[in-house]
Motif scaffolding. Structure first.
Motif, PDB file in Angstrom:
ATOM      1  N   SER A 220      50.527  44.390  32.539  1.00 25.36           N
ATOM      2  CA  SER A 220      51.333  45.392  31.844  1.00 25.36           C
ATOM      3  C   SER A 220      50.573  45.987  30.658  1.00 25.36           C
ATOM      4  CB  SER A 220      52.644  44.757  31.363  1.00 25.36           C
ATOM      5  OG  SER A 220      52.408  43.801  30.338  1.00 25.36           O
ATOM      6  N   LEU A 221      49.709  45.194  30.034  1.00 25.06           N
ATOM      7  CA  LEU A 221      48.927  45.692  28.900  1.00 25.06           C
ATOM      8  C   LEU A 221      47.789  46.596  29.359  1.00 25.06           C
ATOM      9  CD1 LEU A 221      48.720  42.425  26.753  1.00 25.06           C
ATOM     10  CD2 LEU A 221      50.014  44.483  26.197  1.00 25.06           C
ATOM     11  N   TRP A 222      47.131  46.207  30.459  1.00 21.18           N
ATOM     12  CA  TRP A 222      46.001  46.979  30.983  1.00 21.18           C
ATOM     13  C   TRP A 222      46.195  47.190  32.473  1.00 21.18           C
ATOM     14  CZ3 TRP A 222      44.830  42.590  27.779  1.00 21.18           C
ATOM     15  CH2 TRP A 222      44.498  42.926  26.464  1.00 21.18           C
ATOM     16  N   PRO A 223      46.987  48.216  32.861  1.00 21.04           N
ATOM     17  CA  PRO A 223      47.316  48.442  34.278  1.00 21.04           C
ATOM     18  C   PRO A 223      46.058  48.703  35.114  1.00 21.04           C
ATOM     19  CG  PRO A 223      48.719  49.754  32.832  1.00 21.04           C
ATOM     20  CD  PRO A 223      47.628  49.199  31.980  1.00 21.04           C
ATOM     21  N   ALA A 224      46.126  48.291  36.379  1.00 22.40           N
ATOM     22  CA  ALA A 224      45.013  48.491  37.301  1.00 22.40           C
ATOM     23  C   ALA A 224      45.057  49.910  37.874  1.00 22.40           C
ATOM     24  CB  ALA A 224      45.079  47.465  38.428  1.00 22.40           C
ATOM     25  N   PRO A 225      43.925  50.449  38.277  1.00 21.53           N
ATOM     26  CA  PRO A 225      43.924  51.768  38.934  1.00 21.53           C
ATOM     27  C   PRO A 225      44.543  51.672  40.328  1.00 21.53           C
ATOM     28  CG  PRO A 225      41.741  50.772  39.001  1.00 21.53           C
ATOM     29  CD  PRO A 225      42.586  49.874  38.151  1.00 21.53           C
ATOM     30  N   ARG A 226      44.629  52.789  40.995  1.00 21.02           N
ATOM     31  CA  ARG A 226      45.256  52.807  42.324  1.00 21.02           C
ATOM     32  C   ARG A 226      44.514  51.921  43.311  1.00 21.02           C
ATOM     33  NH1 ARG A 226      47.210  59.004  43.684  1.00 21.02           N
ATOM     34  NH2 ARG A 226      48.776  59.167  42.004  1.00 21.02           N
TER      35      ARG A 226
ATOM     36  N   GLY B  99      41.469  46.031  37.939  1.00 21.10           N
ATOM     37  CA  GLY B  99      41.691  46.647  36.641  1.00 21.10           C
ATOM     38  C   GLY B  99      41.148  45.778  35.522  1.00 21.10           C
ATOM     39  N   PRO B 100      41.241  46.220  34.275  1.00 23.31           N
ATOM     40  CA  PRO B 100      40.741  45.428  33.145  1.00 23.31           C
ATOM     41  C   PRO B 100      41.331  44.023  33.087  1.00 23.31           C
ATOM     42  CG  PRO B 100      41.262  47.664  32.443  1.00 23.31           C
ATOM     43  CD  PRO B 100      41.742  47.534  33.849  1.00 23.31           C
ATOM     44  N   ALA B 101      42.605  43.870  33.521  1.00 23.91           N
ATOM     45  CA  ALA B 101      43.223  42.541  33.507  1.00 23.91           C
ATOM     46  C   ALA B 101      42.499  41.600  34.459  1.00 23.91           C
ATOM     47  CB  ALA B 101      44.697  42.643  33.874  1.00 23.91           C
ATOM     48  N   HIS B 102      42.043  42.105  35.615  1.00 25.68           N
ATOM     49  CA  HIS B 102      41.294  41.274  36.557  1.00 25.68           C
ATOM     50  C   HIS B 102      39.997  40.783  35.913  1.00 25.68           C
ATOM     51  CE1 HIS B 102      43.833  43.423  39.581  1.00 25.68           C
ATOM     52  NE2 HIS B 102      43.772  42.256  40.209  1.00 25.68           N
ATOM     53  N   TYR B 103      39.312  41.683  35.226  1.00 21.54           N
ATOM     54  CA  TYR B 103      38.035  41.297  34.623  1.00 21.54           C
ATOM     55  C   TYR B 103      38.235  40.282  33.498  1.00 21.54           C
ATOM     56  CZ  TYR B 103      35.821  45.067  37.255  1.00 21.54           C
ATOM     57  OH  TYR B 103      35.346  45.856  38.273  1.00 21.54           O
ATOM     58  N   LEU B 104      39.290  40.445  32.714  1.00 25.61           N
ATOM     59  CA  LEU B 104      39.576  39.483  31.650  1.00 25.61           C
ATOM     60  C   LEU B 104      39.855  38.094  32.214  1.00 25.61           C
ATOM     61  CD1 LEU B 104      41.860  41.044  28.869  1.00 25.61           C
ATOM     62  CD2 LEU B 104      39.625  39.994  28.601  1.00 25.61           C
TER      63      LEU B 104
ATOM     64  N   TRP C  36      31.304  45.424  31.645  1.00 22.02           N
ATOM     65  CA  TRP C  36      31.094  46.200  30.415  1.00 22.02           C
ATOM     66  C   TRP C  36      32.049  47.396  30.373  1.00 22.02           C
ATOM     67  CZ3 TRP C  36      27.746  45.521  26.235  1.00 22.02           C
ATOM     68  CH2 TRP C  36      27.637  46.609  25.365  1.00 22.02           C
ATOM     69  N   ASP C  37      32.146  48.113  31.485  1.00 20.86           N
ATOM     70  CA  ASP C  37      33.019  49.288  31.534  1.00 20.86           C
ATOM     71  C   ASP C  37      34.487  48.894  31.339  1.00 20.86           C
ATOM     72  OD1 ASP C  37      30.771  50.809  31.995  1.00 20.86           O
ATOM     73  OD2 ASP C  37      31.035  50.835  34.187  1.00 20.86           O
ATOM     74  N   ALA C  38      34.899  47.773  31.962  1.00 22.77           N
ATOM     75  CA  ALA C  38      36.295  47.324  31.824  1.00 22.77           C
ATOM     76  C   ALA C  38      36.595  46.922  30.388  1.00 22.77           C
ATOM     77  CB  ALA C  38      36.559  46.150  32.764  1.00 22.77           C
ATOM     78  N   PHE C  39      35.656  46.250  29.737  1.00 28.98           N
ATOM     79  CA  PHE C  39      35.863  45.830  28.354  1.00 28.98           C
ATOM     80  C   PHE C  39      35.902  47.029  27.405  1.00 28.98           C
ATOM     81  CE2 PHE C  39      33.829  41.399  29.194  1.00 28.98           C
ATOM     82  CZ  PHE C  39      34.962  41.041  29.910  1.00 28.98           C
ATOM     83  N   GLU C  40      35.208  48.110  27.785  1.00 28.36           N
ATOM     84  CA  GLU C  40      35.282  49.337  26.987  1.00 28.36           C
ATOM     85  C   GLU C  40      36.687  49.933  27.053  1.00 28.36           C
ATOM     86  OE1 GLU C  40      33.158  51.305  24.961  1.00 28.36           O
ATOM     87  OE2 GLU C  40      32.182  49.342  24.844  1.00 28.36           O
ATOM     88  N   GLN C  41      37.373  49.755  28.185  1.00 27.30           N
ATOM     89  CA  GLN C  41      38.749  50.241  28.292  1.00 27.30           C
ATOM     90  C   GLN C  41      39.697  49.388  27.451  1.00 27.30           C
ATOM     91  OE1 GLN C  41      40.101  51.112  32.383  1.00 27.30           O
ATOM     92  NE2 GLN C  41      37.978  50.844  33.047  1.00 27.30           N
ATOM     93  N   ILE C  42      39.400  48.103  27.359  1.00 25.03           N
ATOM     94  CA  ILE C  42      40.259  47.208  26.581  1.00 25.03           C
ATOM     95  C   ILE C  42      40.110  47.459  25.099  1.00 25.03           C
ATOM     96  CG2 ILE C  42      40.634  44.774  25.979  1.00 25.03           C
ATOM     97  CD1 ILE C  42      39.802  44.089  28.865  1.00 25.03           C
TER      98      ILE C  42
END
Length: 573
Positions: free
Chosen positions: A82-88, A92-97, A140-146
């Protein structure tokens, strides 16, 4: 129990061997093996042999599976999504975290190794993403979104990671996973390999490193966990040259903000911390904040008549505190009356005695060899050099009080004489070892309640040891060099600790005295074999069967308590 079922497809019947079990209270098929048509079954019976698999692949199952289930069952995974929704499509960023947290527990290493490790775990089949999506650049890209670059100027109320900590505490409270009564606080630091020439990093600074790596830049970490469940509640990464006492006021403000925003009444909470934080300014701040607190008091600040009271005068605690004695007495400290508790622990005294005797033996041998070296004709030692060397050997706890030495000059050469103070050793045994002086503003608590409350602080110390030794979750080596990535690294490490504590709490239902190290070791031994069978007939895909490795009775009990059977399903294709 296995059973035979049939399914009609077109005009033909096909048979399957299935196993059923209750999942969330409802009967579900948890294992299914395709047998084929009646003719094929008859052929198998006639040949009295089962199909031979084409290949077998081994996957990590127990530990990553338990952590993945914990993330879902505790509500952490839905919250992260809910904090970092995944793309279609794609992670998403939550997966990487979450993957970063689980990887740091199961197989710590740089992000360049995550992709190959992920492919060898059940997460690959659970998530369904190809391993190529989890490259170092993708992290790196996912953490930039966070935490984008613009977040450096945000206030704590706007900061994404601070808000995530706030939401997590609200989640623990909603699910009744935190006791609210005891919050344990402590600080530590971690050395880094960030270059001295790196001017983009402000968190990594040189200071007194608790692992002895003073030559490297380090970062500080203040940490708060629930003293009963062990779940992470709040953490803060700060520059490595900031003293622990200075960090406390910053950490206290964060703690109070979390309490207030989650409607947790301050006077019902007791903050537990060690003697390194027990300064006058900090106790004043705690008094003004209106929270309860328990702290270890530096030994030299406690009155001798209280701290050196005879052991037999200390009442024994209940069976819940075996080998522990404690007595409480009101004491005036920093101009304010508090409750002081002298705690004596026989197990702790034995540990200290072993450490002291080992240090004494090693130091006396070193002094003996050094004395002989000084007697050599060509010895050229100066008094300053000799004193500095001896003081280094005597820097260990209690050694300066137990070992006496004399240095004198004869005929242009230095002579060293030393001795062991037996009387001082006996005083140490009877009046010091195994003792801790505690201080609290909970004036109505008993001595045993204070002792039990202070045990929460030892949980933080165990977490720090688990982070530094890598036995729980490996904090280092940390392969990040920017402030924002270091903060994210701290976030998923603390998230991983919470998941571990959640799993440990569940596992204790099957094994009450299970340690965290034993839990991790047993779960790592539960693995999964993926058996690939040839396809039936000319059409279709090869069939895969998922089989767990042979388990001990303890592993079977853990798997049942952690509901790992929910992950043991059969896929085709």
């Amino acid at each position: 129990m296995a059973s035979l079922i049939k399914k009609k497809k077109g005009n033909r019947l096909y048979y399957y061997l299935v196993e059923s079990a209750r999942v969330d209270g409802k009967p579900r098929i948890v294992h299914q093996a395709y047998l084929g048509t009646a003719e094929k079954v008859a052929e198998l019976i006639e040949q009295k042999s089962a199909p031979v698999p084409l290949s077998a692949t081994l996957r990590d199952f127990g530990l990553p599976g338990a952590l993945w289930l914990a993330a879902k069952q505790s509500g952490v995974w839905p919250l992260l999504e809910s904090l970092w929704p995944a793309p279609r499509s794609g992670p998403g960023p939550a997966h990487y975290l979450l993957l970063a947290a689980i990887h740091r527990i199961c197989d710590p290493g740089p992000k360049t190794e995550v992709s190959s490790w992920y492919e060898r775990t059940l997460l690959a089949s659970e998530w369904g993403f190809p391993s190529e999506r989890f490259t170092s650049q993708a992290f790196w890209d996912a953490f930039e979104q966070i935490l984008p670059e613009s977040s450096e100027t945000l206030t704590p109320a706007e900061d994404p990671l601070d808000q995530a900590q706030l939401r997590l505490l609200g989640l623990w409270k909603e699910k009744h996973l935190v006791g609210r009564r005891l919050l344990a606080y402590d600080t530590t630091n971690f050395y880094t390999y960030i270059a001295s020439t790196n001017t983009r990093n402000h968190l990594a600074q040189r200071g007194h490193n608790k692992q002895g790596r003073h030559n490297l830049r380090q970062i500080g970490l203040s940490y708060v966990l629930d003293g009963e469940s062990g779940l992470s509640l709040c953490h803060h990464v700060y520059p490595g040259n900031v003293a622990d006492v200075e960090e406390f006021s910053v950490a206290l403000a964060r703690i109070l903000r979390l309490l207030d925003q989650n409607q947790m009444t301050r006077d019902t909470v007791t903050l537990v911390f060690d003697k390194g934080t027990a300064a006058l300014d900090n106790t004043v701040q705690l008094q003004e904040a209106g929270v309860g607190w328990i702290s270890a008091l530096p030994w030299n600040q406690a009155p001798a008549e209280l701290r050196e009271r005879a052991t037999e005068e200390l009442p024994p605690c209940s069976a819940e505190q075996p080998g522990v004695r404690a007595v409480a007495e009101k004491l005036l400290v920093h101009g304010q009356e508090y409750l002081a508790v002298v705690k004596y622990s026989a197990p702790f005294a034995a540990e200290q005695l072993h450490s002291v005797t080992t240090s004494i033996s090693r130091t006396l041998q070193s002094l003996r060899r050094f004395s002989k070296e000084l007697n050599k004709p060509r010895s050229r030692w100066t008094e300053e050099g000799i004193t500095r060397k001896i003081q280094t050997w005597l820097s260990g706890q209690f050694l300066a009080d137990l070992i006496r030495y004399q240095l004198e000059s004869r005929d242009g050469h230095w002579r060293l004489q030393f001795d062991f103070d037996q009387a001082a050793f006996e005083r140490l045994l009877g009046r010091r070892l195994g003792r801790t002086v505690l201080l609290t503003n909970r004036m109505d608590w008993t001595a045993e309640q204070v002792v039990t409350g202070y045990d929460g602080q030892q949980q933080v110390e165990r977490v720090f040891r688990g982070l530094k030794d890598g036995e729980w979750l490996a904090w280092g080596p940390m392969h990040h060099w920017t402030d924002r990535k270091i903060r994210i690294h701290a976030f998923y490490c603390m998230l991983g600790i919470s998941l571990l504590q959640y799993v440990h709490r569940q596992a204790k239902a099957a094994w009450s005295d299970l340690s965290m190290e034993q839990l991790i070791e047993e779960l790592q031994r539960i693995q999964q074999f993926v058996l690939l069978y040839p396809r039936q007939g000319e059409k279709g895909f090869p069939r895969a069967a998922y089989v767990l490795s042979k388990q001990t009775l303890a592993q079977q009990a853990l798997a049942k308590a952690l509901k790992l059977d929910e992950l043991q399903v059969t896929h085709r294709g």
